[in-house]
Motif scaffolding. Structure first.
Motif, mmCIF file in Angstrom:
data_model
loop_
_atom_site.group_PDB
_atom_site.id
_atom_site.type_symbol
_atom_site.label_atom_id
_atom_site.label_comp_id
_atom_site.label_asym_id
_atom_site.label_seq_id
_atom_site.Cartn_x
_atom_site.Cartn_y
_atom_site.Cartn_z
ATOM 1 N N CYS A 1 38.665 29.427 43.225
ATOM 2 C CA CYS A 1 38.436 28.722 42.095
ATOM 3 C C CYS A 1 39.501 27.875 41.899
ATOM 4 O O CYS A 1 40.711 28.419 41.547
ATOM 5 C CB CYS A 1 38.005 29.546 41.011
ATOM 6 S SG CYS A 1 37.791 28.651 39.431
ATOM 7 N N CYS B 1 31.873 30.078 39.540
ATOM 8 C CA CYS B 1 32.863 31.158 39.636
ATOM 9 C C CYS B 1 32.563 32.218 38.590
ATOM 10 O O CYS B 1 31.978 32.059 37.330
ATOM 11 C CB CYS B 1 34.318 30.414 38.954
ATOM 12 S SG CYS B 1 35.469 31.852 38.752
ATOM 13 N N CYS C 1 35.399 32.453 35.794
ATOM 14 C CA CYS C 1 35.533 31.126 34.382
ATOM 15 C C CYS C 1 34.203 30.270 34.376
ATOM 16 O O CYS C 1 34.366 29.512 33.261
ATOM 17 C CB CYS C 1 36.738 30.660 34.721
ATOM 18 S SG CYS C 1 36.630 29.253 36.043
HETATM 19 ZN ZN LIG Z 1 37.264 30.106 37.950
#
Ligand SMILES: [Zn+2]
Length: 226
Positions: free
Chosen positions: A208, A192, A195
């Motif tokens: 995500c 992702c 994050c």
């Molecule tokens: Zn994420």
């Protein structure tokens, strides 16, 4: 417009000499003051120290060239700042609560190769800046990082996985975001972009599960070579 007036005003040779002496004096006082503060260097300043420097700079600068300004009032300001600084430092060393109000607390920003999110699902820092910091430490992707802590002086402390424990992670190289996509072309391991959560994905669109963002980039798992 009078250039002579702008550049020189009523500057005479004796006034210029006085400025020279004032500057040397004030500069010496600033150096003495900084030495007396007990700080060894200024590579990284805390917010509190920056405030001190600003106050100091203002008190030191004016008497250098303003002939109406006496020097002793500046020295009083210096002394007050110094006493204040030493006092606050003394209090910080004894009372942790006091220190965290003044300088903030260290913040964990990476844990197990993933960016820590605050309770609103956002990362608590400027990512570009932080990626640059990682590259400076020869980190190629987040999977190499076990823990990263943003210290109160603005530096980041990194703790690494051992080579055998490095896992696939989000690359931090400058071209990472050029290859990022919301529609994944082929099956594989993806991270992702937001994050750094990494998981196997099939072709198509994915959200995500950790931060709800939808941008992905191919994960890499190179070892750390230093
Ligand atoms: Zn994420």
């Amino acid at each position: 417009m009078e250039w002579k007036e702008i550049l020189l005003s009523d500057l005479s040779w004796s006034a210029a000499l006085e400025i020279l002496i004032r500057t040397l004096l004030m500069f010496t006082f600033v150096l003495l003051m900084l030495r007396a503060s007990g700080k060894k260097g200024v590579r990284q300043l805390s917010i509190f120290e920056v405030a001190i420097i600003i106050a100091l700079g203002s008190a030191a600068g004016d008497p250098m060239f303003r002939q109406d300004d006496a020097i002793v009032p500046s020295l009083i300001v210096f002394t007050a700042i110094l006493v204040f600084y030493r006092g606050i430092t003394w209090l910080s060393a004894r009372f942790e609560r006091f220190e965290s109000i003044l300088e903030g607390d260290p913040v964990t920003i990476i844990k197990d190769g993933q960016i820590e999110l605050n309770n609103k699902g956002n990362s608590p820092f400027a990512r570009d800046e932080f990626f640059a910091e990682m590259r400076a430490k020869s980190i190629e992707h987040m999977g190499q990082v076990r823990l990263a802590v943003l210290e109160t002086n603005g530096t980041v402390s990194f703790f690494y996985f051992e080579d055998k424990d490095v896992k696939p992670g989000l690359p931090v190289l400058p071209d990472t975001y050029e290859t990022a996509c919301t529609h994944i072309a082929g099956d594989g391991l993806y991270a992702c972009c937001y994050c750094a959560h990494t998981l196997p994905l099939k072709a198509g669109k994915h959200q995500c599960p950790r931060c709800d963002k939808k941008e992905w980039v191919k994960a890499i798992d190179t070892r750390r070579i230093t």
